[in-house]
Design a protein around this motif. Structure first.
Motif, mmCIF file in Angstrom:
data_model
loop_
_atom_site.group_PDB
_atom_site.id
_atom_site.type_symbol
_atom_site.label_atom_id
_atom_site.label_comp_id
_atom_site.label_asym_id
_atom_site.label_seq_id
_atom_site.Cartn_x
_atom_site.Cartn_y
_atom_site.Cartn_z
ATOM 1 N N ASP A 54 75.645 41.972 -5.738
ATOM 2 C CA ASP A 54 75.554 42.504 -4.379
ATOM 3 C C ASP A 54 76.523 43.663 -4.186
ATOM 4 O O ASP A 54 76.189 44.680 -3.565
ATOM 5 C CB ASP A 54 75.832 41.383 -3.382
ATOM 6 C CG ASP A 54 75.359 41.720 -1.979
ATOM 7 O OD1 ASP A 54 74.412 42.521 -1.844
ATOM 8 O OD2 ASP A 54 75.928 41.178 -1.014
ATOM 9 N N GLN A 55 77.741 43.530 -4.715
ATOM 10 C CA GLN A 55 78.717 44.605 -4.557
ATOM 11 C C GLN A 55 78.338 45.831 -5.392
ATOM 12 O O GLN A 55 78.581 46.967 -4.978
ATOM 13 C CB GLN A 55 80.115 44.113 -4.933
ATOM 14 C CG GLN A 55 80.703 43.149 -3.906
ATOM 15 C CD GLN A 55 82.174 42.879 -4.139
ATOM 16 O OE1 GLN A 55 82.945 43.802 -4.385
ATOM 17 N NE2 GLN A 55 82.556 41.617 -4.072
ATOM 18 N N ASP A 58 75.766 47.396 -3.270
ATOM 19 C CA ASP A 58 76.257 47.778 -1.948
ATOM 20 C C ASP A 58 76.906 49.157 -1.945
ATOM 21 O O ASP A 58 76.844 49.874 -0.955
ATOM 22 C CB ASP A 58 77.254 46.722 -1.461
ATOM 23 C CG ASP A 58 77.609 46.902 -0.001
ATOM 24 O OD1 ASP A 58 76.694 47.175 0.794
ATOM 25 O OD2 ASP A 58 78.792 46.761 0.352
#
Length: 297
Positions: A54-55, A58
């Protein structure tokens, strides 16, 4: 007497044969606290993998692991990993461009900020669409290990934004499709198929601060054990993953609340992650008897 003996001999043989048959039958495998511990270790790895992927998605332009600028120590990453990107960092990315990002944790073992040890690579790929409300991201494991547990395969997750309401800003929901092969350090191989949904329910108003993020996790999946037995799992009380636990000395799992219900060979058990404290224990209950298990790396 001889007639009686002749009559009884076949019965004795039959009884003996039946007894031998029963001795060789396998007792149906039931749920154990060891099963719960294996599941908890896989869940802990899944949460770290979710945070990493996710990071990476992101911050499409992030060339380092400490890109957030505030409270970086509370990111899941540490300084022993490197990130590369195709197109290369510094290249302007236009909408519709295929982007691939790789985080390389090396081959000797890299300690995440939550104490877990990882090595190998996680590679994500997606189409850059900055105005889209939903993205499908592919992530691949390349000789990736989490606490000496090996994960294999190419998976996908869908990341979407909720609509703004009077009480909350838009925030992400990630639906991960689970189809993993997991090899434990002792060589036991498990497979897991299902879904796991993570919703950022706190911390979305402070996008540059990772430590105040709290995720709600729901889902269900099926795990096949090395002996072929099948176990289902359903999150019956939504789990809570609290990122502030990363700052606690010697932290382990970030799961602090919620209940998972397991069913295996008709036997039901639960795993309760507690009352919200940042600890490394959970309570496994089966047949009315509870055991406290320690989850660690």
């Amino acid at each position: 007497m001889k007639k009686i003996a002749k009559f009884l001999f076949p019965i004795v043989v039959l009884v003996a044969f039946t007894a031998c048959e029963k001795d060789t039958e396998t007792t149906p495998e039931t749920l154990t606290s060891d099963d719960a511990l294996v599941n908890a270790k896989i869940d802990m790895a899944s949460d770290d993998i979710s945070n990493i992927a996710d990071q990476l998605f992101d911050n499409v332009d992030g060339s380092t692991i400490s890109y957030r600028g505030v409270n970086n120590d509370n990111s899941v990453f540490s300084n022993c990993a490197t990130i590369t990107r195709v197109p290369a960092f510094g290249t302007v990315i236009t909408p519709g461009t295929q982007v691939t990002k790789t985080i390389d944790f090396g081959t000797t073992g890299c300690q995440l900020n939550n104490g877990n040890i990882v090595k190998g690579k996680i590679i994500i790929s997606f189409v850059f669409q900055p105005t889209a409300v939903s993205h499908t991201v592919t992530y691949t494991f390349d000789n990736f290990y989490h606490n000496n547990i090996k994960f294999v395969g190419t998976k996908t997750f869908t990341r979407s934004l909720t609509a703004a309401t009077a009480t909350s800003a838009p925030h992400p929901i990630v639906v991960m499709l689970l189809d993993m092969t997991i090899t434990m350090p002792n060589g036991d191989v498990y497979t897991r198929v299902g879904t796991r949904t993570r919703e950022l329910v706190e911390g979305f108003n402070t996008p540059m601060v990772f430590a105040d993020n709290i995720y709600k996790i729901t889902g269900n999946w099926t795990t096949t054990h090395p002996n072929g037995s099948v176990q289902t799992a359903t999150i019956t009380t939504p789990l809570r993953a609290k990122m502030s636990c990363l700052a606690v000395p010697n932290p382990k799992p970030i799961l602090v609340l919620g209940v998972i219900t397991f069913v295996k060979n008709g036997v039901t058990a639960t795993l309760d992650y507690g009352n919200g404290d940042c600890d490394n224990t959970a309570v496994f209950t089966i047949n009315g008897v509870s055991y406290t298990i320690t989850i660690g790396n």
